[in-house]
Design an enzyme around this catalytic site. Structure first.
Site, PDB file in Angstrom:
ATOM      1  CE  LYS A  14       1.119   1.408   4.242  1.00  0.00           C
ATOM      2  NZ  LYS A  14       1.911   2.672   4.480  1.00  0.00           N
ATOM      3  N   PRO A  99       9.001  -4.209  -0.294  1.00  0.00           N
ATOM      4  CG  PRO A  99       9.667  -2.148  -1.177  1.00  0.00           C
ATOM      5  CD  PRO A  99       8.546  -3.142  -1.195  1.00  0.00           C
ATOM      6  CB  ALA A 105       1.415  -2.231   4.864  1.00  0.00           C
ATOM      7  CG  ASP A 141      -0.469  -0.074   7.802  1.00  0.00           C
ATOM      8  OD1 ASP A 141       0.674   0.116   7.350  1.00  0.00           O
ATOM      9  OD2 ASP A 141      -1.310   0.814   7.976  1.00  0.00           O
TER      10      ASP A 141
HETATM   11  C1  SUD Z   1       2.760   4.281   9.339  1.00  0.00           C
HETATM   12  C2  SUD Z   1       1.710   3.370   8.744  1.00  0.00           C
HETATM   13  C3  SUD Z   1       0.839   4.129   7.750  1.00  0.00           C
HETATM   14  O1  SUD Z   1      -0.048   3.283   7.104  1.00  0.00           O
HETATM   15  O2  SUD Z   1       2.254   2.236   8.065  1.00  0.00           O
HETATM   16  P1  SUD Z   1       3.750   1.969   7.508  1.00  0.00           P
HETATM   17  O3  SUD Z   1       4.231   3.187   6.844  1.00  0.00           O
HETATM   18  O4  SUD Z   1       4.526   1.624   8.740  1.00  0.00           O
HETATM   19  O5  SUD Z   1       3.602   0.833   6.560  1.00  0.00           O
HETATM   20  C4  SUD Z   1       0.824   2.740   9.845  1.00  0.00           C
HETATM   21  O6  SUD Z   1       0.175   3.719  10.591  1.00  0.00           O
HETATM   22  C5  SUD Z   1       1.615   1.797  10.761  1.00  0.00           C
HETATM   23  O7  SUD Z   1       0.828   0.656  10.911  1.00  0.00           O
HETATM   24  P2  SUD Z   1       1.463  -0.659  11.567  1.00  0.00           P
HETATM   25  O8  SUD Z   1       2.852  -0.845  11.034  1.00  0.00           O
HETATM   26  O9  SUD Z   1       0.472  -1.756  11.419  1.00  0.00           O
HETATM   27  O10 SUD Z   1       1.594  -0.204  13.089  1.00  0.00           O
HETATM   28  P3  SUD Z   1       1.331  -1.103  14.373  1.00  0.00           P
HETATM   29  O11 SUD Z   1       2.064  -2.401  14.193  1.00  0.00           O
HETATM   30  O12 SUD Z   1      -0.119  -1.110  14.676  1.00  0.00           O
HETATM   31  O13 SUD Z   1       2.075  -0.197  15.471  1.00  0.00           O
HETATM   32  C6  SUD Z   1       3.490  -0.145  15.478  1.00  0.00           C
HETATM   33  C7  SUD Z   1       3.887   1.105  16.245  1.00  0.00           C
HETATM   34  O14 SUD Z   1       3.718   2.246  15.398  1.00  0.00           O
HETATM   35  C8  SUD Z   1       3.193   3.349  16.138  1.00  0.00           C
HETATM   36  N1  SUD Z   1       1.854   3.699  15.636  1.00  0.00           N
HETATM   37  C9  SUD Z   1       1.215   2.890  14.739  1.00  0.00           C
HETATM   38  C10 SUD Z   1      -0.040   3.268  14.266  1.00  0.00           C
HETATM   39  C11 SUD Z   1      -0.629   4.450  14.755  1.00  0.00           C
HETATM   40  N2  SUD Z   1      -1.848   4.838  14.335  1.00  0.00           N
HETATM   41  N3  SUD Z   1       0.037   5.222  15.652  1.00  0.00           N
HETATM   42  C12 SUD Z   1       1.272   4.873  16.087  1.00  0.00           C
HETATM   43  O15 SUD Z   1       1.871   5.606  16.896  1.00  0.00           O
HETATM   44  C13 SUD Z   1       3.165   2.898  17.607  1.00  0.00           C
HETATM   45  O16 SUD Z   1       4.414   3.200  18.193  1.00  0.00           O
HETATM   46  C14 SUD Z   1       3.015   1.391  17.460  1.00  0.00           C
HETATM   47  O17 SUD Z   1       3.491   0.698  18.613  1.00  0.00           O
HETATM   48  N1  ADP Z   2       6.143 -11.073   7.265  1.00  0.00           N
HETATM   49  C1  ADP Z   2       6.944 -10.016   7.510  1.00  0.00           C
HETATM   50  N2  ADP Z   2       7.496  -9.334   6.492  1.00  0.00           N
HETATM   51  C2  ADP Z   2       8.290  -8.242   6.745  1.00  0.00           C
HETATM   52  N3  ADP Z   2       8.588  -7.783   7.978  1.00  0.00           N
HETATM   53  C3  ADP Z   2       8.049  -8.461   9.015  1.00  0.00           C
HETATM   54  C4  ADP Z   2       7.205  -9.581   8.833  1.00  0.00           C
HETATM   55  N4  ADP Z   2       6.806 -10.023  10.041  1.00  0.00           N
HETATM   56  C5  ADP Z   2       7.368  -9.200  10.944  1.00  0.00           C
HETATM   57  N5  ADP Z   2       8.143  -8.277  10.357  1.00  0.00           N
HETATM   58  C6  ADP Z   2       8.871  -7.225  11.071  1.00  0.00           C
HETATM   59  O1  ADP Z   2       8.110  -6.018  10.887  1.00  0.00           O
HETATM   60  C7  ADP Z   2       8.991  -4.926  10.614  1.00  0.00           C
HETATM   61  C8  ADP Z   2       8.228  -3.942   9.765  1.00  0.00           C
HETATM   62  O2  ADP Z   2       8.033  -4.564   8.529  1.00  0.00           O
HETATM   63  P1  ADP Z   2       7.033  -3.950   7.433  1.00  0.00           P
HETATM   64  O3  ADP Z   2       5.633  -4.219   7.798  1.00  0.00           O
HETATM   65  O4  ADP Z   2       7.557  -4.449   6.114  1.00  0.00           O
HETATM   66  O5  ADP Z   2       7.332  -2.392   7.571  1.00  0.00           O
HETATM   67  P2  ADP Z   2       6.381  -1.198   7.126  1.00  0.00           P
HETATM   68  O6  ADP Z   2       5.206  -1.259   8.071  1.00  0.00           O
HETATM   69  O7  ADP Z   2       7.245   0.000   7.313  1.00  0.00           O
HETATM   70  O8  ADP Z   2       5.994  -1.450   5.708  1.00  0.00           O
HETATM   71  C9  ADP Z   2      10.196  -5.553   9.919  1.00  0.00           C
HETATM   72  O9  ADP Z   2      11.360  -4.810  10.197  1.00  0.00           O
HETATM   73  C10 ADP Z   2      10.263  -6.963  10.524  1.00  0.00           C
HETATM   74  O10 ADP Z   2      11.166  -6.978  11.624  1.00  0.00           O
END
Ligand code: SUD
Ligand code: ADP
Length: 301
Positions: A14, A99, A105, A141
């Site tokens: 995403k 990535p 995500a 996410d």
């Molecule tokens: C930033 C976003 C944007 O879509 O995604 P990525 O860029 O990482 O893919 C998301 O909010 C990431 O979602 P996700 O990676 O599932 O986060 P989670 O596992 O729920 O939370 C991981 C940590 O990120 C922070 N977190 C996450 C979501 C949120 N609304 N507020 C937060 O502050 C918190 O520190 C939490 O402990």
């Molecule tokens: N199936 C998986 N694929 C990738 N990363 C994973 C997975 N399961 C757990 N992780 C952990 O989650 C962290 C965040 O991964 P990812 O979801 O790819 O990041 P982002 O949310 O920034 O896209 C990684 O650094 C890894 O340690």
């Protein structure tokens, strides 16, 4: 529904075409208005009956993916099994192309993919609501990774409202060396906004209209990511990547979610190839991938 032999699910990455971040909540999360758009980069998760719960992973960044119970695919299998009082004797193989720790995500996608694959493998026939409930427990996410398309996520990002998309968009994603930890980026957001009144996050009507009508120029003007400043603060070199893609003809450029992947909205497939080649030649990223959106949610192949 009878149990299957081995099930493979395709699940997409995403980009957040808008990521509005509110102040930190008492529970450590941030309220969001997150406009998710699924893109064609994808992983595939295969579930096969096995003795015990095991995970393997292939792909360029496989070495950065944990293969223990912290892997979101493994956690998905455990949560589903626990709800049905069964032992998760399943091998989960992840063919990774999203990535890792890139802000797309990737881990969340594998969580949703494994959930759907195990549900089919075990013949549970769970409802979409049940699966979404487990997804929300796995991460903010993960629910979007299950449904795909385009959606507005509020709350932590787990409360989804599906959005109409009036046409396809072309993207280039510049993959950085290494990842950025999502919690660290949110922490940097808090540091940068300390003492500043952080407004309630709200979706932009102009952006939603651009999605609905498929208007690439309007979408380019409306892209926004409140985590961008934090990602750039932690990884300043991303500014050079954003510039390289823009100078090569991208209509808009932004950090994808918490980064460090950077996303470039381009006019069409031809422009995507040009911008990707320029990014690779610029030396400001590890590689660049062309992609299209929207893409479907987790799908059993
Ligand atoms: C930033 C976003 C944007 O879509 O995604 P990525 O860029 O990482 O893919 C998301 O909010 C990431 O979602 P996700 O990676 O599932 O986060 P989670 O596992 O729920 O939370 C991981 C940590 O990120 C922070 N977190 C996450 C979501 C949120 N609304 N507020 C937060 O502050 C918190 O520190 C939490 O402990
Ligand atoms: N199936 C998986 N694929 C990738 N990363 C994973 C997975 N399961 C757990 N992780 C952990 O989650 C962290 C965040 O991964 P990812 O979801 O790819 O990041 P982002 O949310 O920034 O896209 C990684 O650094 C890894 O340690």
């Amino acid at each position: 529904m009878t149990a299957a032999e081995s099930v493979t699910v395709r699940v997409h990455a995403k980009v957040n075409v808008q990521l509005a971040v509110g102040a930190a909540r008492p529970d450590g999360f941030h309220d969001l208005a997150s406009v998710f758009l699924a893109v064609s980069l994808h992983d595939e998760v295969t579930a096969t009956p096995s003795d015990g719960l095991t995970v393997t992973c292939e792909g360029r960044d496989a070495d950065k993916v944990p293969l223990d119970r912290t892997n979101l695919a493994a956690r998905a299998a455990e949560l589903l099994a626990a709800r049905h009082g069964i032992v998760p004797d399943v091998h989960l193989h992840i063919a990774k192309d999203i990535p890792v720790a890139g802000g797309m995500a990737g881990g969340s996608a594998d969580g949703a993919g494994a959930l759907l694959a195990c549900d089919a493998l075990w013949g549970l026939d769970s409802s979409r609501e049940e699966l979404l409930e487990i997804c929300a427990e796995l991460g903010s996410d993960v629910p979007f990774s299950l449904i795909g398309g385009a959606a507005l996520g509020t709350g932590r990002g787990e409360n989804l409202t599906e959005l109409p998309v009036g046409g396809g968009f072309h993207w280039v994603f510049a993959v950085a060396d290494g990842g950025l930890s999502t919690p660290v980026v949110f922490g940097e957001f808090d540091r940068l906004t300390e003492g500043v009144e952080v407004p309630e996050p709200a979706a932009s009507k102009v952006l939603l209209d651009a999605l609905r009508t498929g208007d690439t120029t309007a979408l380019a003007a409306a892209l926004a990511n409140d985590l961008q400043a934090a990602a750039l603060s932690l990884r300043p070199s991303l500014a050079e990547t954003l510039t390289a893609g823009t100078e090569a003809g991208a209509l808009a450029a932004l950090v994808s979610g918490s980064g460090p992947t950077t996303a470039f909205l381009v006019k069409d497939a031809e422009s995507a190839e040009t911008v990707a080649a320029a990014l690779i030649a610029s030396g400001t990223c590890r590689t660049a991938r062309v992609a299209t959106s929207p893409a479907p949610g987790a799908t059993v192949l």
